[in-house]
Write a protein that holds these residues in place. Structure first.
Motif, PDB file in Angstrom:
ATOM      1  N   SER A  15      11.478  -3.236   2.537  1.00  0.00           N
ATOM      2  CA  SER A  15      12.170  -2.749   3.741  1.00  0.00           C
ATOM      3  C   SER A  15      11.250  -1.876   4.577  1.00  0.00           C
ATOM      4  N   ARG A  16      10.456  -1.029   3.902  1.00  0.00           N
ATOM      5  CA  ARG A  16       9.504  -0.180   4.619  1.00  0.00           C
ATOM      6  C   ARG A  16       8.477  -1.033   5.356  1.00  0.00           C
ATOM      7  N   LEU A  17       7.942  -2.049   4.668  1.00  0.00           N
ATOM      8  CA  LEU A  17       6.964  -2.940   5.300  1.00  0.00           C
ATOM      9  C   LEU A  17       7.578  -3.669   6.488  1.00  0.00           C
ATOM     10  N   SER A  18       8.796  -4.107   6.312  1.00  0.00           N
ATOM     11  CA  SER A  18       9.483  -4.815   7.386  1.00  0.00           C
ATOM     12  C   SER A  18       9.631  -3.915   8.607  1.00  0.00           C
ATOM     13  N   GLY A  19       9.994  -2.661   8.373  1.00  0.00           N
ATOM     14  CA  GLY A  19      10.125  -1.712   9.473  1.00  0.00           C
ATOM     15  C   GLY A  19       8.803  -1.479  10.172  1.00  0.00           C
ATOM     16  N   GLU A  20       7.712  -1.370   9.405  1.00  0.00           N
ATOM     17  CA  GLU A  20       6.389  -1.187   9.999  1.00  0.00           C
ATOM     18  C   GLU A  20       5.997  -2.398  10.829  1.00  0.00           C
ATOM     19  N   ALA A  48      -1.792   3.062  -6.393  1.00  0.00           N
ATOM     20  CA  ALA A  48      -3.251   2.986  -6.263  1.00  0.00           C
ATOM     21  C   ALA A  48      -3.658   3.422  -4.864  1.00  0.00           C
ATOM     22  N   VAL A  49      -4.743   4.166  -4.800  1.00  0.00           N
ATOM     23  CA  VAL A  49      -5.296   4.611  -3.524  1.00  0.00           C
ATOM     24  C   VAL A  49      -6.771   4.251  -3.516  1.00  0.00           C
ATOM     25  N   HIS A  50      -7.189   3.495  -2.505  1.00  0.00           N
ATOM     26  CA  HIS A  50      -8.578   3.050  -2.371  1.00  0.00           C
ATOM     27  C   HIS A  50      -9.067   2.350  -3.637  1.00  0.00           C
ATOM     28  N   GLY A  51      -8.206   1.539  -4.225  1.00  0.00           N
ATOM     29  CA  GLY A  51      -8.580   0.766  -5.404  1.00  0.00           C
ATOM     30  C   GLY A  51      -8.544   1.522  -6.718  1.00  0.00           C
ATOM     31  N   VAL A  52      -8.196   2.798  -6.681  1.00  0.00           N
ATOM     32  CA  VAL A  52      -8.124   3.606  -7.893  1.00  0.00           C
ATOM     33  C   VAL A  52      -6.653   3.809  -8.264  1.00  0.00           C
ATOM     34  N   ASP A  61       0.848  -1.181   0.000  1.00  0.00           N
ATOM     35  CA  ASP A  61       0.000   0.000   0.000  1.00  0.00           C
ATOM     36  C   ASP A  61       0.884   1.232   0.000  1.00  0.00           C
ATOM     37  N   PRO A  62       0.917   2.020  -1.024  1.00  0.00           N
ATOM     38  CA  PRO A  62      -0.007   2.182  -2.140  1.00  0.00           C
ATOM     39  C   PRO A  62       0.496   1.609  -3.474  1.00  0.00           C
ATOM     40  N   TRP A  63       1.571   0.821  -3.461  1.00  0.00           N
ATOM     41  CA  TRP A  63       2.189   0.395  -4.719  1.00  0.00           C
ATOM     42  C   TRP A  63       1.770  -1.005  -5.142  1.00  0.00           C
ATOM     43  N   ARG A  64       1.716  -1.207  -6.459  1.00  0.00           N
ATOM     44  CA  ARG A  64       1.566  -2.528  -7.068  1.00  0.00           C
ATOM     45  C   ARG A  64       2.725  -2.698  -8.031  1.00  0.00           C
ATOM     46  N   PHE A  65       3.517  -3.729  -7.806  1.00  0.00           N
ATOM     47  CA  PHE A  65       4.659  -4.031  -8.667  1.00  0.00           C
ATOM     48  C   PHE A  65       4.264  -5.190  -9.570  1.00  0.00           C
ATOM     49  N   HIS A  66       4.466  -5.031 -10.861  1.00  0.00           N
ATOM     50  CA  HIS A  66       4.071  -6.063 -11.815  1.00  0.00           C
ATOM     51  C   HIS A  66       5.264  -6.402 -12.703  1.00  0.00           C
ATOM     52  N   LEU A  67       5.522  -7.696 -12.838  1.00  0.00           N
ATOM     53  CA  LEU A  67       6.595  -8.185 -13.698  1.00  0.00           C
ATOM     54  C   LEU A  67       5.992  -9.229 -14.621  1.00  0.00           C
ATOM     55  N   GLU A  68       6.179  -9.051 -15.912  1.00  0.00           N
ATOM     56  CA  GLU A  68       5.607  -9.976 -16.884  1.00  0.00           C
ATOM     57  C   GLU A  68       6.708 -10.547 -17.761  1.00  0.00           C
ATOM     58  N   TYR A  69       6.642 -11.869 -17.961  1.00  0.00           N
ATOM     59  CA  TYR A  69       7.602 -12.575 -18.810  1.00  0.00           C
ATOM     60  C   TYR A  69       6.844 -13.137 -20.006  1.00  0.00           C
TER      61      TYR A  69
END
Length: 125
Positions: free
Chosen positions: A106-111, A81-85, A61-69
């Motif tokens: 790393s941010r999530l880990s710290g939280e 994305a914020v609130h699904g938008v 939250d708020p990022w979506r990381f996408h990797l496509e092969y």
């Protein structure tokens, strides 16, 4: 050596085998972040029992990381994305994508460590 340096070294060592890299990264992310990671796999052939990774998505939250092969190249992107938008989406070079993902993890880990410490302090009172 940072996690990103290790990932990039692994790409070089794999000799550019993007399928192997993508499968290994997907396995690592599914293990480390099972509730945040979605992996789409496809069969290697019509009658094949083996699969390969088609895409990886990590939702923070708020990022979506996408990797496509697509079988010959990797396409990396990051969306906010914020609130699904979805507010913005941008393609990134793989090394930059990995760096942003590492920063976010790393941010999530710290939280989580902060929440864990707060719960620990609360329970010991």
């Amino acid at each position: 050596m940072s996690g990103l340096d290790l990932q990039l070294a692994w790409i070089r060592r794999a000799g550019g085998d993007l399928r192997v890299f993508t499968n290994a990264l997907a396995n690592q992310l599914e293990t480390a972040l099972p509730n945040l990671t979605t992996v789409v796999r496809r069969k290697n052939g019509l009658f094949s029992k083996t699969t390969h990774v088609r895409s990886i998505e990590i939702r923070t939250d708020p990022w979506r990381f996408h990797l496509e092969y697509d079988g010959s190249r990797l396409t990396a992107s990051r969306a906010q994305a914020v609130h699904g938008v979805t507010l913005r989406t941008g393609a990134l070079p793989l090394d930059e994508w990995l760096r942003h993902l590492q920063t976010e993890v790393s941010r999530l880990s710290g939280e989580l460590q902060g929440a864990d410490q707060a719960l620990h302090d609360f329970l010991l009172r």
